[in-house]
Design a protein around this motif. Structure first.
Motif, PDB file in Angstrom:
ATOM      1  N   UNK A   1       1.016  -1.701  -0.037  1.00  0.00           N
ATOM      2  CA  UNK A   1       0.187  -0.062  -0.208  1.00  0.00           C
ATOM      3  C   UNK A   1       0.541   1.184   0.093  1.00  0.00           C
ATOM      4  N   UNK A   2       2.561   1.314  -0.163  1.00  0.00           N
ATOM      5  CA  UNK A   2       3.342   2.124  -0.065  1.00  0.00           C
ATOM      6  C   UNK A   2       2.684   3.483  -1.944  1.00  0.00           C
ATOM      7  N   UNK A   3       2.675   4.499  -1.403  1.00  0.00           N
ATOM      8  CA  UNK A   3       2.669   5.328  -2.384  1.00  0.00           C
ATOM      9  C   UNK A   3       3.860   5.716  -3.102  1.00  0.00           C
ATOM     10  N   UNK A   4       4.818   4.991  -2.697  1.00  0.00           N
ATOM     11  CA  UNK A   4       6.088   5.129  -3.351  1.00  0.00           C
ATOM     12  C   UNK A   4       7.317   4.910  -2.623  1.00  0.00           C
ATOM     13  N   UNK A   5       8.066   5.966  -2.790  1.00  0.00           N
ATOM     14  CA  UNK A   5       9.514   5.798  -2.536  1.00  0.00           C
ATOM     15  C   UNK A   5       9.473   7.208  -1.571  1.00  0.00           C
ATOM     16  N   UNK A   6       9.572   7.069  -0.790  1.00  0.00           N
ATOM     17  CA  UNK A   6       9.026   8.619   0.070  1.00  0.00           C
ATOM     18  C   UNK A   6      10.179   8.775   1.422  1.00  0.00           C
ATOM     19  N   UNK A   7      10.299   7.189   1.411  1.00  0.00           N
ATOM     20  CA  UNK A   7      11.565   7.247   2.985  1.00  0.00           C
ATOM     21  C   UNK A   7      13.053   7.979   1.754  1.00  0.00           C
ATOM     22  N   UNK A   8      13.689   8.922   2.975  1.00  0.00           N
ATOM     23  CA  UNK A   8      15.090   9.672   1.937  1.00  0.00           C
ATOM     24  C   UNK A   8      16.027   8.840   1.946  1.00  0.00           C
ATOM     25  N   UNK A   9      15.898   7.591   2.497  1.00  0.00           N
ATOM     26  CA  UNK A   9      16.883   6.653   2.257  1.00  0.00           C
ATOM     27  C   UNK A   9      16.631   5.739   1.203  1.00  0.00           C
ATOM     28  N   UNK A  10      15.441   5.841   0.633  1.00  0.00           N
ATOM     29  CA  UNK A  10      14.844   4.733  -0.350  1.00  0.00           C
ATOM     30  C   UNK A  10      15.149   6.167  -1.537  1.00  0.00           C
ATOM     31  N   UNK A  11      14.846   7.243  -1.656  1.00  0.00           N
ATOM     32  CA  UNK A  11      14.679   7.971  -2.771  1.00  0.00           C
ATOM     33  C   UNK A  11      15.016   9.937  -2.260  1.00  0.00           C
ATOM     34  N   UNK A  12      16.480   9.770  -2.001  1.00  0.00           N
ATOM     35  CA  UNK A  12      17.651  10.601  -1.651  1.00  0.00           C
ATOM     36  C   UNK A  12      17.490  11.569  -2.571  1.00  0.00           C
ATOM     37  N   UNK A  13      17.189  11.720  -3.387  1.00  0.00           N
ATOM     38  CA  UNK A  13      16.739  12.607  -5.108  1.00  0.00           C
ATOM     39  C   UNK A  13      16.162  13.095  -4.798  1.00  0.00           C
ATOM     40  N   UNK A  14      15.020  13.017  -3.862  1.00  0.00           N
ATOM     41  CA  UNK A  14      13.203  13.349  -3.840  1.00  0.00           C
ATOM     42  C   UNK A  14      12.847  13.711  -4.726  1.00  0.00           C
ATOM     43  N   UNK A  15      12.448  12.380  -6.136  1.00  0.00           N
ATOM     44  CA  UNK A  15      12.204  12.126  -6.881  1.00  0.00           C
ATOM     45  C   UNK A  15      10.128  12.049  -6.710  1.00  0.00           C
ATOM     46  N   UNK A  16       9.628  13.340  -7.739  1.00  0.00           N
ATOM     47  CA  UNK A  16       8.021  13.277  -7.194  1.00  0.00           C
ATOM     48  C   UNK A  16       7.981  11.801  -7.162  1.00  0.00           C
ATOM     49  N   UNK A  17       6.677  11.744  -6.725  1.00  0.00           N
ATOM     50  CA  UNK A  17       6.093  10.381  -6.506  1.00  0.00           C
ATOM     51  C   UNK A  17       5.150  10.538  -8.161  1.00  0.00           C
ATOM     52  N   UNK A  18       4.966   9.233  -8.824  1.00  0.00           N
ATOM     53  CA  UNK A  18       4.181   8.306 -10.089  1.00  0.00           C
ATOM     54  C   UNK A  18       2.358   8.556  -9.433  1.00  0.00           C
TER      55      UNK A  18
END
Length: 234
Positions: A36-53
């Motif tokens: 149910x995750x909206x996508x990579x939100x946490x900093x360790x999984x998305x350090x570039x802070x790429x926008x959610x799809x």
């Protein structure tokens, strides 16, 4: 040197976990949360802070956001009543997340996404002007004067909320704390919202699609009066 943005320092003052989870609640977390995750939100999984799809998550459906969903009853109610929308909830209290997951199983709703963490991290990765409606229902009141800066209705939270909301988006706030009402009416308009109220019934009477939460029922038992504020993003 990495080009990734550095993580801003953010104090967190609430609870992450309470009583020991029941066995079935731990099963919900183990089996359902990742799906149910909206996508990579946490900093360790998305350090570039790429926008959610969001189109990849919900298609072309409007996206709603619930900030601090508590036990999840309102979130599941809205998702079940509005199957043509996608609803993301953010809640750092893992016991509440487990309660929500159980309700999702029972209701068999599929148009939900769950971020088990600070909504400020979610604001980082939500695209600008992507959310059509937001809910802040019975937030932590932080009643002591020296703690008022911890409330959600401060620029630290309201400015990024305004960034992710579409023009004309609705922002609902429910609280039983008079001083929280005062601060909301003082601070939310400064962030680019207008209060939609013409008569007392507009803040004294709950919304037509409202479902009372356990926090509201507790407030009523203890003699406190709920207030329902509706704002529109300019």
């Amino acid at each position: 040197m990495s080009d990734s943005p550095s993580r801003p320092f953010r104090n967190f003052y609430g609870r992450h976990k309470g009583k020991t989870l029941k066995k079935n609640q731990q099963v919900y977390l183990d089996e359902d949360l990742a799906k149910l995750s909206p996508g990579p939100v946490r900093w360790d999984e998305n350090p570039e802070r790429t926008a959610l799809d969001l189109p990849g998550l919900f298609g072309d459906r409007p996206v709603w956001l619930e900030i601090g969903f508590g036990g999840g009853e309102h979130m599941v109610h809205q998702a079940a009543s509005n199957p043509d929308i996608g609803l993301i909830g953010a809640e750092p209290y893992i016991n509440g997340v487990a309660m929500l997951l159980g309700k999702i199983r029972q209701a068999e709703v599929t148009n939900l996404a769950v971020h088990p963490g600070d909504v400020r991290d979610l604001f980082d990765v939500l695209p600008e002007a992507s959310v059509s409606k937001a809910f802040l229902l019975y937030p932590d009141p932080w009643p002591k004067t020296r703690h008022h800066r911890r409330r959600f209705v401060t620029p630290e939270h309201l400015q990024p909320l305004a960034r992710v909301l579409k023009s004309g988006a609705i922002f609902r706030v429910a609280t039983d704390i008079p001083d929280y009402v005062r601060q909301s009416l003082q601070e939310i308009p400064k962030a680019g919202f207008e209060w939609l109220a013409e008569r007392p019934e507009d803040w004294r009477v709950a919304w037509d699609d409202w479902i009372s939460t356990r926090y509201e029922r507790k407030a009523l038992r203890e003699g406190r009066t709920p207030t329902y504020l509706t704002f529109r993003k300019r």
